[in-house]
Design an enzyme around this catalytic site. Structure first.
Site, short mmCIF file in Angstrom:
data_model
loop_
_atom_site.label_atom_id
_atom_site.label_comp_id
_atom_site.label_asym_id
_atom_site.label_seq_id
_atom_site.Cartn_x
_atom_site.Cartn_y
_atom_site.Cartn_z
CG ASP A 52 -0.26 -0.14 2.56
OD1 ASP A 52 0.98 -0.30 2.60
OD2 ASP A 52 -0.97 -0.08 3.60
CE LYS A 77 7.35 -4.18 -3.36
NZ LYS A 77 7.77 -5.59 -3.62
P1 NAD Z 1 11.47 -9.86 4.04
O1 NAD Z 1 12.40 -8.69 4.14
O2 NAD Z 1 11.10 -10.60 5.29
O3 NAD Z 1 12.08 -10.94 3.05
C1 NAD Z 1 12.63 -10.62 1.81
C2 NAD Z 1 13.27 -11.89 1.25
O4 NAD Z 1 13.82 -11.58 -0.03
C3 NAD Z 1 14.42 -12.43 2.11
O5 NAD Z 1 14.30 -13.82 2.28
C4 NAD Z 1 15.66 -12.08 1.32
O6 NAD Z 1 16.73 -12.98 1.52
C5 NAD Z 1 15.12 -12.11 -0.11
N1 NAD Z 1 15.92 -11.29 -1.04
C6 NAD Z 1 16.30 -10.00 -0.87
N2 NAD Z 1 17.04 -9.60 -1.91
C7 NAD Z 1 17.10 -10.64 -2.77
C8 NAD Z 1 17.70 -10.84 -4.04
N3 NAD Z 1 18.40 -9.86 -4.64
N4 NAD Z 1 17.56 -12.04 -4.65
C9 NAD Z 1 16.85 -13.03 -4.05
N5 NAD Z 1 16.28 -12.91 -2.84
C10 NAD Z 1 16.40 -11.73 -2.21
O7 NAD Z 1 10.20 -9.32 3.27
P2 NAD Z 1 8.66 -9.58 3.53
O8 NAD Z 1 8.20 -8.70 4.63
O9 NAD Z 1 8.41 -11.03 3.56
O10 NAD Z 1 8.05 -8.97 2.18
C11 NAD Z 1 7.92 -9.78 1.01
C12 NAD Z 1 7.30 -8.96 -0.10
O11 NAD Z 1 6.03 -8.45 0.32
C13 NAD Z 1 8.11 -7.73 -0.50
O12 NAD Z 1 8.05 -7.60 -1.89
C14 NAD Z 1 7.41 -6.58 0.18
O13 NAD Z 1 7.59 -5.38 -0.52
C15 NAD Z 1 5.98 -7.05 0.15
N6 NAD Z 1 5.13 -6.54 1.22
C16 NAD Z 1 5.48 -6.66 2.52
C17 NAD Z 1 4.64 -6.20 3.52
C18 NAD Z 1 5.00 -6.37 4.99
O14 NAD Z 1 4.29 -5.84 5.85
N7 NAD Z 1 6.04 -7.09 5.34
C19 NAD Z 1 3.44 -5.59 3.19
C20 NAD Z 1 3.08 -5.48 1.83
C21 NAD Z 1 3.94 -5.95 0.86
#
Ligand code: NAD
Ligand code: TYD
Length: 366
Positions: free
Chosen positions: A138, A167
């Site tokens: 969001d 993003k």
């Molecule tokens: P996180 O930070 O917990 O995990 C990210 C993962 O991506 C990790 O396992 C990391 O090792 C991997 N990663 C990072 N760079 C990389 C690369 N270059 N190549 C391969 N792997 C790589 O993130 P999350 O909170 O699980 O979020 C996941 C997705 O959801 C993201 O795209 C984020 O923008 C989106 N999102 C998150 C939230 C939230 O509240 N956490 C809300 C909405 C959307």
């Protein structure tokens, strides 16, 4: 959906999704591509159901040769793209990695998918059976004033942090590949998630872990910022619903339908801990609350209109904030070895010192 690449599947939401999908779909094979940055861990992937249908590959989404090889080797028909740098505070202190992973990484995946799915004559996967599903946030919509209506799917993008901007850029690229090349895509823009396996740099797990250890609970600014919180399993269900029934070329807003202030969330966590750990020397835990200097450019309020996914796809969040928080606190209490592994991480201790070490405390309680 038979052979799926999940990127970032060792992170918080990605690992929850891998677990959820293996349990919900008994045919699917998952190739989990994750670089194992500070945010990713194999600890998150222990005891998976049907682990024989899960193949973990440590690698970078910016590595085009690797992505090409995985697509062809496993005849991939679906990409579910979570991998990203995700923490706003880290993006403020070091934005470059966000541009590399979130923008260039998404671009690399899109290019590889386009070549493999749409260009290669020998491709065994029919173009109408493929899907690129992009996980977004969001935060691309910017911030809301107290009386503004919630974000809808047609709210113009107005990101305000380097994280949100990266993003937003990746969302634009995904749509551009759909419109220009006909790449079949869907996008979900979701609100703040919480639940098991969340890295304790984000508000809820940071507060739980600090409170358990008697550390201060750092509230940025006046603590009156508002987020819409979604329990992570509800998000996983929304993603699978969109993969199965969503319209190609559409984006769907996903959220929990609640809007507490940060301070309310922190008090609720403290209340749950007081109840579950009545003999803790830190009870009542809200005595640990400490106001600290605000985050620069701090978005005041997010809220999501989720009418479209509710009406069109009949998805609804199952957990309320209270039931989700209770489950989450319980999970952290039951998983001390997971917490120990993180506490031993040098990067984590370094991050706490960097972000909180010299942060001014304030008496801001307005
Ligand atoms: P996180 O930070 O917990 O995990 C990210 C993962 O991506 C990790 O396992 C990391 O090792 C991997 N990663 C990072 N760079 C990389 C690369 N270059 N190549 C391969 N792997 C790589 O993130 P999350 O909170 O699980 O979020 C996941 C997705 O959801 C993201 O795209 C984020 O923008 C989106 N999102 C998150 C939230 C939230 O509240 N956490 C809300 C909405 C959307
Ligand atoms: P966070 O979990 O980092 O998610 P996001 O910034 O992507 O919404 O933060 C959620 C809210 O909590 C946000 O308003 C910032 C605030 N916050 C604090 O007050 N103290 C903290 O130590 C952290 C990490 C966040």
């Amino acid at each position: 959906m038979q052979n799926v690449i999940v990127t970032g599947g060792a992170g918080f939401i990605g690992s929850n999704f891998v677990r959820y999908l293996l349990g919900a779909d008994h045919q699917v094979r998952i190739i989990n591509l994750d670089a194992l940055t500070y945010a990713g861990s194999l600890e998150n992937l222990k005891n998976l159901p049907a682990s024989e249908r899960h193949i973990f590959v440590q690698g970078d989404i910016c590595d085009r040769a690797l992505v090409d090889d995985l697509l062809a080797r496993y005849q991939i028909d679906t990409i579910v793209h979570f991998a990203a740098e995700t923490h706003v505070d880290r993006s403020i202190l070091g934005p470059e990695q966000f541009i590399r992973t979130n923008v260039m990484g998404t671009f690399t995946l899109l290019e590889a998918a386009r070549r493999y799915w749409l260009d290669e004559k020998a491709n065994p996967v029919a173009p109408q059976e493929v899907r690129f599903h992009h996980i977004s946030t969001d935060e691309v919509f910017g911030t809301l004033q107290p009386d503004d209506p919630p974000f809808s799917e047609i709210t113009p993008y107005a990101p305000r942090s380097p994280y949100a901007a990266s993003k937003a850029a990746s969302d634009h690229l995904v749509r551009a590949y759909g419109h220009t090349y006909g790449l079949p895509f869907t996008i979900t823009n979701c609100t703040n998630n919480y639940g098991p396996y969340q890295f304790p740099e984000k508000l809820i797990p940071l507060m739980i872990l600090n409170a358990l250890q008697g550390r201060l609970l750092p509230v940025y600014g006046d603590g009156q910022q508002i987020r819409d919180w979604l329990y992570v399993e509800d998000h996983c269900e929304a993603i699978l619903t969109v993969l199965r029934h969503g319209q190609v070329g559409e984006s769907y807003n996903v959220g929990g339908g609640n809007q507490p202030t940060n301070l309310t969330v922190i008090h609720e966590i403290c209340d749950i801990l007081d109840e579950l750990q009545p003999n803790s020397p830190y009870s009542p835990h809200d005595q640990l609350i400490q106001y600290v200097k605000d985050r620069p450019g701090h978005d005041r309020r997010y809220a999501m209109d989720i009418t479209s996914i509710q009406r069109e796809l009949d998805w609804h969040p199952r957990q309320s904030l209270s039931s989700g928080l209770a489950r989450t606190v319980q999970w952290y209490l039951e998983n001390p070895s997971w917490i120990d592994a993180i506490h031993q991480q040098q990067d984590y201790q370094g991050w706490l010192a960097k972000n909180y070490g010299d942060r001014e405390t304030t008496s801001n309680q307005s």
